[in-house]
Design a protein around this motif. Structure first.
Motif, PDB file in Angstrom:
ATOM      1  N   UNK A   9       5.094  27.380  25.479  1.00  0.00           N
ATOM      2  CA  UNK A   9       5.111  27.001  24.073  1.00  0.00           C
ATOM      3  C   UNK A   9       5.849  25.679  23.874  1.00  0.00           C
ATOM      4  N   UNK A  10       5.990  24.911  24.961  1.00  0.00           N
ATOM      5  CA  UNK A  10       6.729  23.658  24.857  1.00  0.00           C
ATOM      6  C   UNK A  10       6.170  22.734  23.797  1.00  0.00           C
ATOM      7  N   UNK A  11       4.853  22.530  23.783  1.00  0.00           N
ATOM      8  CA  UNK A  11       4.241  21.647  22.794  1.00  0.00           C
ATOM      9  C   UNK A  11       4.397  22.210  21.393  1.00  0.00           C
ATOM     10  N   UNK A  12       4.317  23.547  21.265  1.00  0.00           N
ATOM     11  CA  UNK A  12       4.466  24.183  19.952  1.00  0.00           C
ATOM     12  C   UNK A  12       5.875  23.997  19.417  1.00  0.00           C
ATOM     13  N   UNK A  13       6.856  24.107  20.311  1.00  0.00           N
ATOM     14  CA  UNK A  13       8.245  23.933  19.886  1.00  0.00           C
ATOM     15  C   UNK A  13       8.475  22.508  19.390  1.00  0.00           C
ATOM     16  N   UNK A  64      15.348  42.364  23.733  1.00  0.00           N
ATOM     17  CA  UNK A  64      13.977  42.079  23.284  1.00  0.00           C
ATOM     18  C   UNK A  64      13.908  40.671  22.704  1.00  0.00           C
ATOM     19  N   UNK A  65      14.876  40.328  21.855  1.00  0.00           N
ATOM     20  CA  UNK A  65      14.870  39.012  21.218  1.00  0.00           C
ATOM     21  C   UNK A  65      15.092  37.904  22.236  1.00  0.00           C
ATOM     22  N   UNK A  66      15.949  38.138  23.214  1.00  0.00           N
ATOM     23  CA  UNK A  66      16.172  37.134  24.251  1.00  0.00           C
ATOM     24  C   UNK A  66      14.874  36.831  25.000  1.00  0.00           C
ATOM     25  N   UNK A  67      14.097  37.866  25.315  1.00  0.00           N
ATOM     26  CA  UNK A  67      12.815  37.659  25.982  1.00  0.00           C
ATOM     27  C   UNK A  67      11.839  36.874  25.126  1.00  0.00           C
ATOM     28  N   UNK A  68      11.805  37.167  23.828  1.00  0.00           N
ATOM     29  CA  UNK A  68      10.926  36.437  22.924  1.00  0.00           C
ATOM     30  C   UNK A  68      11.332  34.969  22.843  1.00  0.00           C
ATOM     31  N   UNK A  69      12.619  34.709  22.716  1.00  0.00           N
ATOM     32  CA  UNK A  69      13.097  33.328  22.613  1.00  0.00           C
ATOM     33  C   UNK A  69      12.762  32.534  23.867  1.00  0.00           C
ATOM     34  N   UNK A  70      12.933  33.143  25.015  1.00  0.00           N
ATOM     35  CA  UNK A  70      12.635  32.444  26.268  1.00  0.00           C
ATOM     36  C   UNK A  70      11.149  32.138  26.396  1.00  0.00           C
ATOM     37  N   UNK A  71      10.298  33.036  25.883  1.00  0.00           N
ATOM     38  CA  UNK A  71       8.854  32.777  25.900  1.00  0.00           C
ATOM     39  C   UNK A  71       8.514  31.533  25.097  1.00  0.00           C
ATOM     40  N   UNK A  72       9.281  31.268  24.053  1.00  0.00           N
ATOM     41  CA  UNK A  72       9.063  30.087  23.219  1.00  0.00           C
ATOM     42  C   UNK A  72       9.791  28.849  23.737  1.00  0.00           C
ATOM     43  N   UNK A  73      10.567  29.016  24.795  1.00  0.00           N
ATOM     44  CA  UNK A  73      11.308  27.879  25.326  1.00  0.00           C
ATOM     45  C   UNK A  73      12.635  27.646  24.632  1.00  0.00           C
ATOM     46  N   UNK A  74      13.135  28.661  23.931  1.00  0.00           N
ATOM     47  CA  UNK A  74      14.426  28.562  23.244  1.00  0.00           C
ATOM     48  C   UNK A  74      15.457  29.306  24.080  1.00  0.00           C
ATOM     49  N   UNK A  75      16.455  28.605  24.556  1.00  0.00           N
ATOM     50  CA  UNK A  75      17.463  29.193  25.438  1.00  0.00           C
ATOM     51  C   UNK A  75      18.730  29.455  24.640  1.00  0.00           C
TER      52      UNK A  75
END
Length: 313
Positions: A9-13, A64-75
């Motif tokens: 999701x790099x481009x989306x971010x 759960x939220x940590x996994x979602x954030x990482x999928x979006x490229x948010x650390x």
């Protein structure tokens, strides 16, 4: 979450930063953020940006939220994730309020969908408002509006827009049956939610509504999504027609009763079911409300049925 999502999701971010970055995000504010109900691509650009800039993220399940954030490229380090769930919401709200008082931006997400709609978040929002801080909602995915938009509701005047959100019904059989009988007299559409291990019990409870239509959404937005509309009395059969049909999360819409329907048959059938559990007067009253059949006729029928039972004894 669905496996049918982009690898990155790099481009989306970056698009989120470009589209939403220039907007104003006041400090000392709780941001209530809707997240996908299954497909990770169903996230808004503004939600991504707020999740990236928030000083901390309060969430129903930190893992759960940590996994979602990482999928979006948010650390985000674990220290910036605050557990706020149904078991600690009142207490945890005070910690959130303390951070807001220091001028922090706090985002709140539930595990899926819109917080506060059969999910934690309502108590948090109420406490934050009571403390004098701003609550700013970011709209997005919701199983409620997702299923309603596909149900094709049509009311008495071709207006099916009015609905009642009932959420999860009681888990005990008797209480659930009583709740269904109460909803049967509701002229508007009714939106229900149910878990996989109780969906068959829900279908049996709804069978009393006979020909009234029910739209069921299973695994909404996910790879094996199914949406079907059947008569309430046929819902159990639809579920049993395939092993996979009782799997996943469910949303259901009980359609409004169609105007001008011949209700005599449904009235008799509902009355027989109710007489097995209730006194005559109560059964007749509820059968009339559910089916729309005349109460006097149902009462006479109830007396005949009870008389027949007495002769058999």
């Amino acid at each position: 979450m669905s496996s049918l999502i982009p690898a990155s999701f790099g481009a989306t971010l970056q698009a989120a930063r470009d589209a939403a970055g220039a907007q104003h995000y006041p400090q000392g504010t709780l941001y209530v953020v809707a997240t996908p109900i299954g497909n990770l691509a169903d996230i808004t650009l503004r939600a991504l940006h707020v999740l990236e800039i928030a000083d901390a993220i309060a969430c129903e399940d930190t893992r759960h939220t940590q996994g979602m954030l990482r999928a979006y490229g948010i650390d985000r380090p674990g220290a910036r994730l605050l557990a706020v769930h149904q078991h600690n919401e009142a207490e945890a709200a005070q910690g959130v309020i303390a951070r807001l008082a220091q001028g922090e931006r706090i985002a709140y997400v539930s595990d899926a969908g819109t917080p506060g709609v059969s999910d934690p978040g309502a108590r948090l929002a109420a406490a934050v408002r009571e403390a004098g801080h701003r609550v700013l909602p970011l709209p997005g995915a919701s199983s409620v509006t997702t299923l309603l938009s596909a149900a094709g509701l049509v009311g008495a005047e071709d207006d099916g827009s009015a609905f009642v959100f009932a959420g999860f019904l009681p888990t005990k059989a008797g209480e659930r049956d009583a709740a269904v009988l109460q909803l049967a007299a509701e002229p508007r559409a009714v939106l229900l939610l149910e878990a996989p291990h109780r969906i068959e019990a829900m279908a049996r409870a709804l069978a009393v509504l006979g020909a009234r239509r029910v739209t069921l959404g299973r695994e909404l937005t996910k790879q094996f999504e199914e949406i079907a509309t059947v008569a309430a009395r046929d819902l159990a059969g639809w579920l049993n027609a395939g092993a996979q049909r009782t799997r996943g999360e469910f949303a259901l819409v009980l359609h409004p009763a169609p105007p001008g329907t011949d209700s005599a048959g449904d009235g008799e059938r509902v009355l027989k079911l109710l007489l097995a559990e209730l006194p005559v007067k109560t059964a007749v009253k509820l059968a009339a409300e559910i089916s729309g059949a005349p109460r006097n006729g149902l009462y006479e029928l109830a007396l005949k049925l009870r008389a027949g039972e007495s002769r058999e004894d």
